[in-house]
Design an enzyme around this catalytic site. Structure first.
Site, short mmCIF file in Angstrom:
data_model
loop_
_atom_site.label_atom_id
_atom_site.label_comp_id
_atom_site.label_asym_id
_atom_site.label_seq_id
_atom_site.Cartn_x
_atom_site.Cartn_y
_atom_site.Cartn_z
N ASP A 1 -21.86 15.11 -47.89
CA ASP A 1 -20.62 14.40 -48.23
C ASP A 1 -19.37 15.27 -48.06
O ASP A 1 -18.25 14.76 -48.06
CB ASP A 1 -20.69 13.89 -49.68
CG ASP A 1 -21.73 12.78 -49.83
OD1 ASP A 1 -22.07 12.15 -48.81
OD2 ASP A 1 -22.20 12.55 -50.95
N LYS B 1 -22.95 6.65 -42.57
CA LYS B 1 -22.28 6.62 -43.88
C LYS B 1 -21.35 5.41 -43.94
O LYS B 1 -21.50 4.48 -43.17
CB LYS B 1 -21.53 7.94 -44.11
CG LYS B 1 -22.46 9.15 -44.18
CD LYS B 1 -23.37 9.07 -45.39
CE LYS B 1 -24.37 10.21 -45.44
NZ LYS B 1 -25.38 10.00 -46.46
C1 S3P Z 1 -26.31 10.03 -52.40
C2 S3P Z 1 -27.03 10.58 -51.37
C3 S3P Z 1 -26.46 10.85 -50.04
C4 S3P Z 1 -24.93 10.87 -50.10
C5 S3P Z 1 -24.37 9.71 -50.85
C6 S3P Z 1 -24.87 9.70 -52.29
C7 S3P Z 1 -27.00 9.77 -53.67
O1 S3P Z 1 -26.85 9.82 -49.16
O2 S3P Z 1 -24.40 10.91 -48.79
O3 S3P Z 1 -22.95 9.77 -50.87
O4 S3P Z 1 -26.31 9.53 -54.69
O5 S3P Z 1 -28.23 9.81 -53.68
P1 S3P Z 1 -28.27 9.85 -48.40
O6 S3P Z 1 -29.34 9.70 -49.41
O7 S3P Z 1 -28.22 8.69 -47.46
O8 S3P Z 1 -28.33 11.17 -47.70
#
Ligand code: S3P
Length: 428
Positions: free
Chosen positions: A313, A340
């Protein structure tokens, strides 16, 4: 919105609670017989979406000054033949974690979202949940809506989380609470472990060894708990990079989440030349404490696949640091950025180029050649992506003539007060 150049930053900040942790606390109330008393809940629209979804599913939500009480006394009776529609708006975490939670619940559900969320990949949670025995499906493109209904007796699986996504791991573990047997998620590169830490705190036995996380189900979560959410380290990242860009600046963020799966970007800023100090003050359920950064000249760096899950992020704002660093920087192994809230590789590179930054798009990342000065003022479009909007705002602060930011309101997804906070400590 015109964002003027700044001269530097000097402040001590306490930020609203971490979005990832907040989602988990709110959504897990659906699985807890008892109550959760939560303070420092962030007011971003993603978390408010999770809150309204659990309310729709029967959780009683009571606000008491700065605290929120969630109690799972009497969940709404489910009508087996009627689909309950759950609109997750822009929030991928709500959609994917809910799928794991609802996979074993009685009733029928449709999980959907806004235009951006309906473009994002969902097969990654549907496939493992279906192999646990859930009756779950999504569109033939692997996108929302997800439909869940029917048989609810889940069985444990061993799942290899090759994407390195915490949302996939969490969905499987949350379903694993209701499955009989040992559910195990294997990861080559560890993703954030907030779900595991929270489940442990709520009394579940979770084992982690050799990149494998296991839980033996069925487990029933019970009791009344109080949580104060540490500040959001991903929101802090924007301000920390801002301070790193101005020699003489100093910024301190107090009581912020210091989970090792979230602070890799600080290591990157250090190797770029910033002076970063990290002090853990409490390590009960989640490590939390203070981060202090001092600005100075930065040099370029490379970020590879092994680091991506722990800073995914923060890549947009690290790209801003790279744009002002001496020499070349390259990010590889980050194709997840294309999935994303927007395609962050394509959008970042196209908007940076408008300002004259020398950068290239690659299938799995980007490269940037830094410069001490960015003279061109452009209109930067974050494509309704909150993290791109905040990264572009920091770029504007360090640009010689500032930048114009289109659709600044999209920051409300994670950090509605972003601009107010930024203005409050900027040296203009
Ligand atoms: C998150 C995991 C990440 C991140 C997202 C929040 C979470 O995504 O990019 O902003 O709270 O588990 P991914 O699981 O798709 O990597």
């Amino acid at each position: 919105m015109l964002i003027n150049p700044a001269k530097g930053f000097d402040a001590s900040l306490h930020l609203p609670g971490d979005k990832s942790i907040a989602h988990r606390l709110v959504l897990i109330s659906l699985l807890l017989k008892g109550s959760l008393d939560i303070s420092n809940l962030p007011e971003g629209s993603d978390v408010l979406t999770s809150l309204s979804l659990v309310e729709k599913l029967g959780i009683k939500v009571t606000r008491k000054s700065d605290r929120l009480l969630l109690s799972n006394a009497d969940l709404a009776p489910v009508q087996e033949n009627q689909f309950c529609e759950l609109d997750c708006m822009n929030s991928g975490t709500s959609a994917r974690l809910l799928a794991g939670i609802l996979a074993a619940k009685p009733g029928s559900y449709v999980i959907t979202g806004d235009e951006s969320l309906r473009r994002r990949p969902m097969l990654r949670v549907v496939t493992p949940l279906a192999s646990m025995g859930a009756e779950i499906s999504c569109t033939s493109d692997g996108t929302l809506p997800i439909l869940i209904s029917g048989k609810k007796n889940l069985h444990a699986i061993q799942y290899n989380n090759q994407v390195g996504s915490a949302q996939i791991k969490s969905a499987v573990l949350l379903a694993g609470l209701s499955a009989s047997g040992i559910t195990q998620v294997q990861e080559t590169r560890s993703s954030r472990d907030h779900t595991e830490r929270l489940l442990k705190k709520l009394g579940a036995e979770i084992n982690v060894s050799d990149g494998r996380t296991s839980i033996e189900g069925p487990v029933s979560l019970q009791g009344s708990y109080s949580f104060s959410i540490p500040g959001d380290i991903s929101s802090a990242a924007f301000f920390l990079v801002a301070a790193a860009l101005f020699p003489g600046s100093r910024l301190e963020v107090i009581d912020v989440c210091l989970n090792p799966g979230r602070i890799k970007f600080l290591e990157v800023l250090r190797r770029m030349g910033a002076a970063v100090e990290i002090k853990v003050s409490e390590n009960d359920w989640e490590p939390r404490g203070t981060v202090t950064i001092k600005g100075g000249p930065l040099k370029g760096t490379n970020i590879g696949a092994e680091e991506i899950p722990a800073l995914v992020d923060e890549l947009p704002v690290l790209a801003v640091a790279m744009a002002f660093a001496q020499g070349n920087s390259r990010v590889t192994g980050a194709s997840e950025l294309r999935h994303k809230e927007s395609d962050r590789i394509a959008n970042l590179v196209s908007q940076f180029r408008k300002t004259g930054i020398s950068c290239q798009e690659h299938t799995d990342g980007f490269s940037i050649t830094g410069s001490d000065e960015i003279l061109v003022q452009a209109e930067l479009d974050p494509n309704n992506d909150h993290r791109l909007a905040m990264a572009f705002a920091i770029l504007a602060c360090r640009s010689t003539n500032g930048q114009i930011l289109k659709n600044p309101d999209c920051v409300k997804i994670s950090f509605p007060d972003f601009f107010t906070r930024l203005k409050s400590f900027i040296h203009g």
